[in-house]
Design an enzyme around this catalytic site. Structure first.
Site, PDB file in Angstrom:
ATOM      1  N   PHE A 149      -9.426 -32.255  -2.267  1.00  0.00           N
ATOM      2  CA  PHE A 149      -8.062 -31.339  -2.522  1.00  0.00           C
ATOM      3  C   PHE A 149      -8.079 -30.682  -3.724  1.00  0.00           C
ATOM      4  O   PHE A 149      -7.331 -29.884  -4.063  1.00  0.00           O
ATOM      5  CB  PHE A 149      -6.800 -32.212  -2.257  1.00  0.00           C
ATOM      6  CG  PHE A 149      -6.386 -32.930  -3.422  1.00  0.00           C
ATOM      7  CD1 PHE A 149      -5.610 -32.239  -4.513  1.00  0.00           C
ATOM      8  CD2 PHE A 149      -7.060 -34.238  -3.641  1.00  0.00           C
ATOM      9  CE1 PHE A 149      -5.240 -33.221  -5.426  1.00  0.00           C
ATOM     10  CE2 PHE A 149      -6.536 -34.898  -4.785  1.00  0.00           C
ATOM     11  CZ  PHE A 149      -5.622 -34.335  -5.743  1.00  0.00           C
ATOM     12  N   LYS A 173     -16.041 -28.171   5.603  1.00  0.00           N
ATOM     13  CA  LYS A 173     -14.800 -29.062   6.120  1.00  0.00           C
ATOM     14  C   LYS A 173     -14.076 -29.066   4.702  1.00  0.00           C
ATOM     15  O   LYS A 173     -14.539 -30.088   4.095  1.00  0.00           O
ATOM     16  CB  LYS A 173     -15.218 -30.233   6.561  1.00  0.00           C
ATOM     17  CG  LYS A 173     -14.211 -30.867   7.577  1.00  0.00           C
ATOM     18  CD  LYS A 173     -13.029 -31.032   7.101  1.00  0.00           C
ATOM     19  CE  LYS A 173     -12.881 -32.469   5.980  1.00  0.00           C
ATOM     20  NZ  LYS A 173     -11.514 -32.665   5.513  1.00  0.00           N
ATOM     21  N   GLU A 176      -8.060 -31.195   3.889  1.00  0.00           N
ATOM     22  CA  GLU A 176      -6.802 -30.732   4.972  1.00  0.00           C
ATOM     23  C   GLU A 176      -5.577 -30.698   4.144  1.00  0.00           C
ATOM     24  O   GLU A 176      -4.699 -30.136   4.837  1.00  0.00           O
ATOM     25  CB  GLU A 176      -6.835 -31.807   5.991  1.00  0.00           C
ATOM     26  CG  GLU A 176      -6.521 -33.217   5.460  1.00  0.00           C
ATOM     27  CD  GLU A 176      -7.742 -34.204   5.233  1.00  0.00           C
ATOM     28  OE1 GLU A 176      -8.565 -33.687   4.362  1.00  0.00           O
ATOM     29  OE2 GLU A 176      -7.945 -35.374   5.783  1.00  0.00           O
ATOM     30  N   ARG A 177      -5.557 -31.077   3.082  1.00  0.00           N
ATOM     31  CA  ARG A 177      -4.277 -30.908   2.149  1.00  0.00           C
ATOM     32  C   ARG A 177      -4.083 -29.362   1.628  1.00  0.00           C
ATOM     33  O   ARG A 177      -2.987 -28.943   1.170  1.00  0.00           O
ATOM     34  CB  ARG A 177      -4.228 -31.729   0.689  1.00  0.00           C
ATOM     35  CG  ARG A 177      -4.158 -33.186   1.396  1.00  0.00           C
ATOM     36  CD  ARG A 177      -4.135 -34.152   0.178  1.00  0.00           C
ATOM     37  NE  ARG A 177      -4.693 -35.469   0.589  1.00  0.00           N
ATOM     38  CZ  ARG A 177      -5.447 -36.376  -0.330  1.00  0.00           C
ATOM     39  NH1 ARG A 177      -5.431 -36.184  -1.576  1.00  0.00           N
ATOM     40  NH2 ARG A 177      -5.711 -37.246   0.243  1.00  0.00           N
ATOM     41  N   SER A 226     -13.671 -39.002  -3.060  1.00  0.00           N
ATOM     42  CA  SER A 226     -13.683 -40.233  -3.911  1.00  0.00           C
ATOM     43  C   SER A 226     -14.624 -41.019  -3.667  1.00  0.00           C
ATOM     44  O   SER A 226     -15.722 -40.904  -2.598  1.00  0.00           O
ATOM     45  CB  SER A 226     -12.214 -40.908  -3.353  1.00  0.00           C
ATOM     46  OG  SER A 226     -12.519 -41.059  -2.049  1.00  0.00           O
ATOM     47  N   CYS A 281     -11.699 -34.405 -11.844  1.00  0.00           N
ATOM     48  CA  CYS A 281     -12.632 -35.588 -11.970  1.00  0.00           C
ATOM     49  C   CYS A 281     -13.099 -35.448 -13.152  1.00  0.00           C
ATOM     50  O   CYS A 281     -13.859 -36.503 -13.697  1.00  0.00           O
ATOM     51  CB  CYS A 281     -13.774 -35.217 -10.812  1.00  0.00           C
ATOM     52  SG  CYS A 281     -14.812 -33.749 -11.312  1.00  0.00           S
ATOM     53  N   GLU A 383      -9.777 -45.617 -10.857  1.00  0.00           N
ATOM     54  CA  GLU A 383      -9.347 -44.282 -10.964  1.00  0.00           C
ATOM     55  C   GLU A 383      -7.943 -44.187 -10.930  1.00  0.00           C
ATOM     56  O   GLU A 383      -7.415 -44.283  -9.645  1.00  0.00           O
ATOM     57  CB  GLU A 383     -10.283 -43.324 -10.310  1.00  0.00           C
ATOM     58  CG  GLU A 383     -10.273 -41.864 -10.667  1.00  0.00           C
ATOM     59  CD  GLU A 383     -10.963 -40.984  -9.688  1.00  0.00           C
ATOM     60  OE1 GLU A 383     -10.819 -41.095  -8.424  1.00  0.00           O
ATOM     61  OE2 GLU A 383     -11.316 -39.922 -10.050  1.00  0.00           O
TER      62      GLU A 383
HETATM   63  P1  NAD Z   1     -10.996 -37.970  -0.745  1.00  0.00           P
HETATM   64  O1  NAD Z   1     -12.290 -38.648  -0.711  1.00  0.00           O
HETATM   65  O2  NAD Z   1      -9.889 -38.358  -0.219  1.00  0.00           O
HETATM   66  O3  NAD Z   1     -11.305 -36.677   0.281  1.00  0.00           O
HETATM   67  C1  NAD Z   1     -12.409 -35.663   0.007  1.00  0.00           C
HETATM   68  C2  NAD Z   1     -12.664 -35.303   1.476  1.00  0.00           C
HETATM   69  O4  NAD Z   1     -13.307 -36.285   2.230  1.00  0.00           O
HETATM   70  C3  NAD Z   1     -11.708 -34.543   2.082  1.00  0.00           C
HETATM   71  O5  NAD Z   1     -12.525 -33.371   2.834  1.00  0.00           O
HETATM   72  C4  NAD Z   1     -11.278 -35.604   3.336  1.00  0.00           C
HETATM   73  O6  NAD Z   1     -10.839 -34.855   4.473  1.00  0.00           O
HETATM   74  C5  NAD Z   1     -12.605 -36.269   3.563  1.00  0.00           C
HETATM   75  N1  NAD Z   1     -12.434 -37.796   3.907  1.00  0.00           N
HETATM   76  C6  NAD Z   1     -11.192 -38.414   3.633  1.00  0.00           C
HETATM   77  N2  NAD Z   1     -11.399 -39.597   4.047  1.00  0.00           N
HETATM   78  C7  NAD Z   1     -12.402 -39.692   4.806  1.00  0.00           C
HETATM   79  C8  NAD Z   1     -13.002 -40.817   5.691  1.00  0.00           C
HETATM   80  N3  NAD Z   1     -12.332 -41.689   5.843  1.00  0.00           N
HETATM   81  N4  NAD Z   1     -14.187 -40.258   6.322  1.00  0.00           N
HETATM   82  C9  NAD Z   1     -14.663 -39.205   6.286  1.00  0.00           C
HETATM   83  N5  NAD Z   1     -14.137 -38.166   5.541  1.00  0.00           N
HETATM   84  C10 NAD Z   1     -13.080 -38.482   4.731  1.00  0.00           C
HETATM   85  O7  NAD Z   1     -10.636 -37.177  -2.091  1.00  0.00           O
HETATM   86  P2  NAD Z   1      -9.653 -36.187  -2.389  1.00  0.00           P
HETATM   87  O8  NAD Z   1      -8.523 -37.209  -2.701  1.00  0.00           O
HETATM   88  O9  NAD Z   1      -9.423 -35.079  -1.677  1.00  0.00           O
HETATM   89  O10 NAD Z   1     -10.067 -35.949  -3.856  1.00  0.00           O
HETATM   90  C11 NAD Z   1      -9.879 -36.560  -5.147  1.00  0.00           C
HETATM   91  C12 NAD Z   1     -11.238 -37.284  -5.358  1.00  0.00           C
HETATM   92  O11 NAD Z   1     -12.381 -36.351  -5.466  1.00  0.00           O
HETATM   93  C13 NAD Z   1     -11.052 -38.058  -6.971  1.00  0.00           C
HETATM   94  O12 NAD Z   1     -11.536 -39.559  -6.550  1.00  0.00           O
HETATM   95  C14 NAD Z   1     -11.851 -37.295  -7.739  1.00  0.00           C
HETATM   96  O13 NAD Z   1     -12.390 -38.020  -8.879  1.00  0.00           O
HETATM   97  C15 NAD Z   1     -13.031 -36.797  -6.740  1.00  0.00           C
HETATM   98  N6  NAD Z   1     -13.733 -35.615  -7.312  1.00  0.00           N
HETATM   99  C16 NAD Z   1     -14.952 -35.740  -7.801  1.00  0.00           C
HETATM  100  C17 NAD Z   1     -15.569 -34.640  -8.342  1.00  0.00           C
HETATM  101  C18 NAD Z   1     -16.851 -34.636  -8.929  1.00  0.00           C
HETATM  102  O14 NAD Z   1     -17.587 -33.793  -9.176  1.00  0.00           O
HETATM  103  N7  NAD Z   1     -17.567 -35.958  -9.001  1.00  0.00           N
HETATM  104  C19 NAD Z   1     -15.105 -33.248  -8.307  1.00  0.00           C
HETATM  105  C20 NAD Z   1     -13.727 -33.176  -8.036  1.00  0.00           C
HETATM  106  C21 NAD Z   1     -13.012 -34.367  -7.489  1.00  0.00           C
END
Ligand code: NAD
Length: 498
Positions: A149, A173, A176-177, A226, A281, A383
């Site tokens: 998101f 994909k 969704e937020r 994450s 991140c 985090e």
């Molecule tokens: P998230 O892991 O909750 O979601 C990321 C994606 O995964 C979304 O599209 C979501 O729909 C999907 N997803 C969520 N739960 C899932 C599941 N159980 N099974 C399959 N798919 C699932 O992350 P977020 O809250 O959207 O983003 C924040 C996180 O992203 C933080 O931890 C941040 O550090 C990380 N981030 C990392 C980088 C990097 O380059 N390392 C960059 C940006 C964000």
């Protein structure tokens, strides 16, 4: 109220799964609309569309392909203000910060205009008698991306642009937020001349993600989000024989040496720690002053700056940061602050009680600052992803260096110093993927690669830069000999180049 479905075969289509989720506006807690959550069958429809469209796209010469990217850049510039406002309203970040989100994505699109050059293979004439060897880079076919998101423009563009430039078709994909900007990106690509079906957006949750991970026609998956999900996606995608690059969470340290310019350091910490409400991140969440005197000077200067941070709605361009993304995120971050107090850290600035006048239902909190945080505390190990900065005091440079080195995450890190020798030593020895020297958020520019180490990244190749062209192509190597080379008849000994 807006209903967001999917973008399949070059047009917006309504969801058919019967499942959907509210799209919120974090600055006032209102519901903006609904986003459809795709079923496995809807994902499959997108993949079939992409598979059919990919053949013609791969056969389009690379210069023509990148002309679509050039036109896309022009169209985004036409709609910059509208896109930034949509992004800010769905995400919560301020409009100037939303513009930065788009801009960092466009910089990768610009670099991908060089794809015809980056895709060139190698050639060796006369590798043996009458033998020439050459290699070529070919697209993988249909590839997919699952994005977070917090950068709804930048991260999809980091993936889509190189994948398309290399001749692949794409299924995105997004989170969704905040699905609004990814959907507009797909429409603008179509308007820029991308054939229908080459770029598809499927909105959804775990069901759509699992369908992507198990689809035999998807050859590669790029993920950002994450760490637990990154690890899950990497495992399942690779077990299914796909190429995968999965980037996870972070805990980024900023080391302050006794000789650092303290005003510059404090400015850097305030911007990198609290910008975008800490939902980056590459946000700095741990400040590590070296020596008691450095720590005392740092904390003294930090307190009034954190206290005077301006929190505001996403549409207030003068705000330092806006609300968090969801009510749950706000509760989680406040819960970490409660935990830090319980764990014995010293809460110097407490933003938990902040209320935004006129926006009482928005997901706001003020900046928080902890001192005397130690390695064994959960607020250090995990985090938080919010406007919370922890000061961990180190007695020596070696003790400071050991902190990021021993931490589970290894995304970004920085050192602030005037000593070139210390900076050089730090850059060489720190176990983190992206390092800043007097630069707090060292996100590499688009023609270098982006990627964290340890629990911040799974897979071999980074995002953007030269690695992107490797990730989205497969190499074929041809060894050829023309008739004059076979005059001597059959050879029974393995050919060598002697
Ligand atoms: P998230 O892991 O909750 O979601 C990321 C994606 O995964 C979304 O599209 C979501 O729909 C999907 N997803 C969520 N739960 C899932 C599941 N159980 N099974 C399959 N798919 C699932 O992350 P977020 O809250 O959207 O983003 C924040 C996180 O992203 C933080 O931890 C941040 O550090 C990380 N981030 C990392 C980088 C990097 O380059 N390392 C960059 C940006 C964000």
């Amino acid at each position: 109220m807006e209903d967001v479905g999917h973008f399949i075969g070059g047009k917006r289509v309504a969801g058919t799964s019967g499942r959907s989720q509210d799209i919120m506006q974090p600055m006032d807690g209102s519901v903006r609309g609904k986003v459809a959550l795709a079923s496995a069958a809807e994902v499959r429809a997108a993949v079939e569309n992409a598979k059919a469209a990919q053949v013609g796209w791969a056969n389009t010469n690379p210069q023509r392909r990148v002309r679509v990217l050039m036109k896309f850049l022009e169209l985004v510039h036409r709609e910059y203000d509208e896109l930034a406002e949509l992004l800010a309203r769905e995400h919560g970040k301020t409009i100037p910060d939303a513009k930065g989100d788009i801009q960092r994505g466009l910089e990768v699109v610009e670099v991908c205009i060089g794809a015809p050059h980056m895709m060139k293979g190698e050639y060796t004439e006369g590798a043996g008698p009458g033998i020439d060897v050459y290699s070529m880079r070919q697209p993988l076919g249909v590839v997919a991306g699952i994005t977070p998101f917090n950068f709804p423009a930048m991260i999809p563009l980091w993936k889509i642009a190189p994948a398309l430039a290399c001749g692949n078709a794409y299924v995105l994909k997004p989170s969704e937020r905040d699905p609004g900007v990814p959907m507009r990106i797909a429409e603008l690509f179509l308007e820029a001349g991308l054939p229908a079906g080459v770029l598809n957006v499927v909105n959804g949750d775990k069901e759509a993600v699992d369908a992507i991970l198990d689809d035999p026609d998807i050859k590669a998956v790029g993920f950002v989000g994450s760490t637990p999900i990154a690890q899950y996606i990497y495992g399942r995608a690779t077990a299914n024989g796909k190429r995968a690059q999965c980037f996870g969470g972070a805990k980024n340290h900023l080391i302050i040496m006794p000789d650092a310019d303290m005003d510059q350091t404090v400015d850097a910490l305030i911007g990198a720690g609290y910008g975008s409400a800490g939902e980056r991140c590459m946000a700095v969440s741990v400040a590590v002053p070296v020596g008691k005197e450095t720590a005392d000077r740092l904390v003294e200067k930090l307190i009034p700056r954190v206290e005077s941070l301006k929190v505001g709605p996403s549409t207030d361009a003068s705000a330092d940061f806006g609300p968090l993304v969801t009510a749950q995120a706000l509760e989680r971050v406040k819960g970490y602050v409660d935990l830090g107090v319980k764990e014995g850290a010293k809460l110097l600035v407490d933003g938990r009680g902040f209320k935004m006048q006129g926006y009482e239902d928005g997901y706001y909190m003020g900046g928080c600052l902890f001192d005397n945080v130690t390695k064994d505390m959960r607020i250090y190990k995990e985090e938080i992803f919010g406007p919370v900065l922890s000061v961990v005091r180190a007695n020596t440079y070696e003790e400071a260096l050991a902190l990021p080195n021993d931490h589970e995450y290894g995304n970004g890190v920085a050192i602030f110093t005037r000593d070139g020798d210390a900076a050089r030593d730090f850059a060489a020895r720190v176990e983190v993927g992206m390092v800043g020297v007097n630069v707090p958020i060292p996100v590499p520019i688009a023609y270098y690669t982006f990627g964290g180490w340890k629990a911040s990244g799974f897979g071999d190749l980074n995002q953007h830069g030269p690695d992107a062209f490797r990730f989205y192509t497969k190499t074929k190597t041809v060894t050829s000999r023309w008739p004059s080379g076979v005059k001597d008849g059959a050879e029974f000994v393995i050919p060598t180049m002697n």
